[in-house]
Design an enzyme around this catalytic site. Sequence first.
Site, short mmCIF file in Angstrom:
data_model
loop_
_atom_site.label_atom_id
_atom_site.label_comp_id
_atom_site.label_asym_id
_atom_site.label_seq_id
_atom_site.Cartn_x
_atom_site.Cartn_y
_atom_site.Cartn_z
N SER A 1 16.12 9.80 -19.15
CA SER A 1 16.67 8.80 -18.63
C SER A 1 17.51 8.70 -17.44
O SER A 1 16.88 8.89 -16.33
CB SER A 1 17.32 7.81 -19.71
OG SER A 1 17.39 6.46 -19.45
N LYS B 1 11.80 10.11 -20.04
CA LYS B 1 12.03 8.68 -20.50
C LYS B 1 12.17 7.96 -19.08
O LYS B 1 13.21 7.77 -18.76
CB LYS B 1 13.29 8.49 -21.42
CG LYS B 1 13.62 7.18 -21.54
CD LYS B 1 14.70 7.09 -22.73
CE LYS B 1 15.15 5.91 -23.08
NZ LYS B 1 15.58 4.85 -21.94
N ASP C 1 13.12 14.01 -4.71
CA ASP C 1 12.42 13.61 -3.93
C ASP C 1 13.06 13.09 -2.60
O ASP C 1 12.34 13.32 -1.57
CB ASP C 1 12.18 12.08 -4.52
CG ASP C 1 11.10 12.09 -5.67
OD1 ASP C 1 10.72 13.52 -5.83
OD2 ASP C 1 10.68 10.94 -5.84
#
Length: 384
Positions: A293, A318, A304
């Site tokens: 999460s 998740k 990224d």
Amino acid sequence: MNQKLKYVLVAIVTMLVTVVMMTSLIFFALGGTMEKAADMVRFIAAVRFVEEKFVGDVNSEVLINGSFDGLMKSLGDKYSVYLDEEKFHQLSDMNQGSFGGIGVVMSFAEPGHCRIMSVMDNAPGKEAGLEANDEIIAIEGVPVSNLQPEEVVLRVRGHEGTPVVLTVRREGQTDRDYTIIRSNIHIDTAVGDVLPDTEIGYIRIASFSENTAIEFEEALKKQKAKGIKGLIIDLRANPGGLIKSCVEIANLVVPAGEIVSVVDKSGHKEVYQSAKTDESIPIVVLIDNNSASASEILAGALKDRKAATLVGVKSYGKGSVQTILPLFKGDGIKLTVAKYYTPSGISIDGVGIEPDVEIAMPEKPVTDIQLEKAIEVMKGKFNN
């Protein structure tokens, strides 16, 4: 027509009249569709029939609460759950970083299983004799395999001073019941220091609660004052928590730009941005299959945006967002309302985040080889 049949017909007609009188209100309250109104009529009629005809005692509140529980389970989403009054308060306490519990970190990497990853010192679990790698197979006689991870956590936790019975399986031994008295567990969710004989800072984030960003910023400031040249962020066994807290930390370590985007059922997209403009130091992030999460949001943003190297094993996966709806009697529901996407537009729900440098912990580790690898990777950054 015999008397018994008349009695049944009168009862049915009475119920129908009652529910039909409510139909107009339901019709408008639920968006004006006849189908929704008809479904609510069916539900009310069933409840009234049970209340009036069931041969045993009927507690109307328990009946309705059971309906809420069934409603959430019918969604087939393990993160959408009904929370009774006790569990609702427990969730609130968890978000504050303090709760009644036994002081263990649990892993749900294997579906239907709950394994103890670590046991806190001076906590009830340690005093009762629980050990790392023990498997909790039942809670108060209810098999863990029948419960969602959220339910397992909330059943283990509870009011301070109350007992919980855990059935534990340990390799080479007979399954055993442990009766453990819960105590108040307070977690400093972001702690760390400069690693010995290095210029590398280390901060372990246990979860993302209300005070995590403050704790993280304070730890980072202290370590920068000691002259660190790089930072290791440890997100292993971090189940997530508040997105707000995660975003606040991201603003300290992710370069200016996108952190994460959240897309709801209607397709509305909300993008969270970092406003960080000062110079960054090299970062390495530790993840494992229990990083979930909000911890995946932070790890995904750093990866990224090419602001960190990820070390460890693939994360839990998740990629959904839950919100809480209080139901005005101290209870509530937690419902999945959106999916989140990393800055590259990837949804990791059910997939997880792959590390840049993969290294798994052995079954019985002698040293923390993942942390050792993270240190090695960081030193490589210093030399480039």
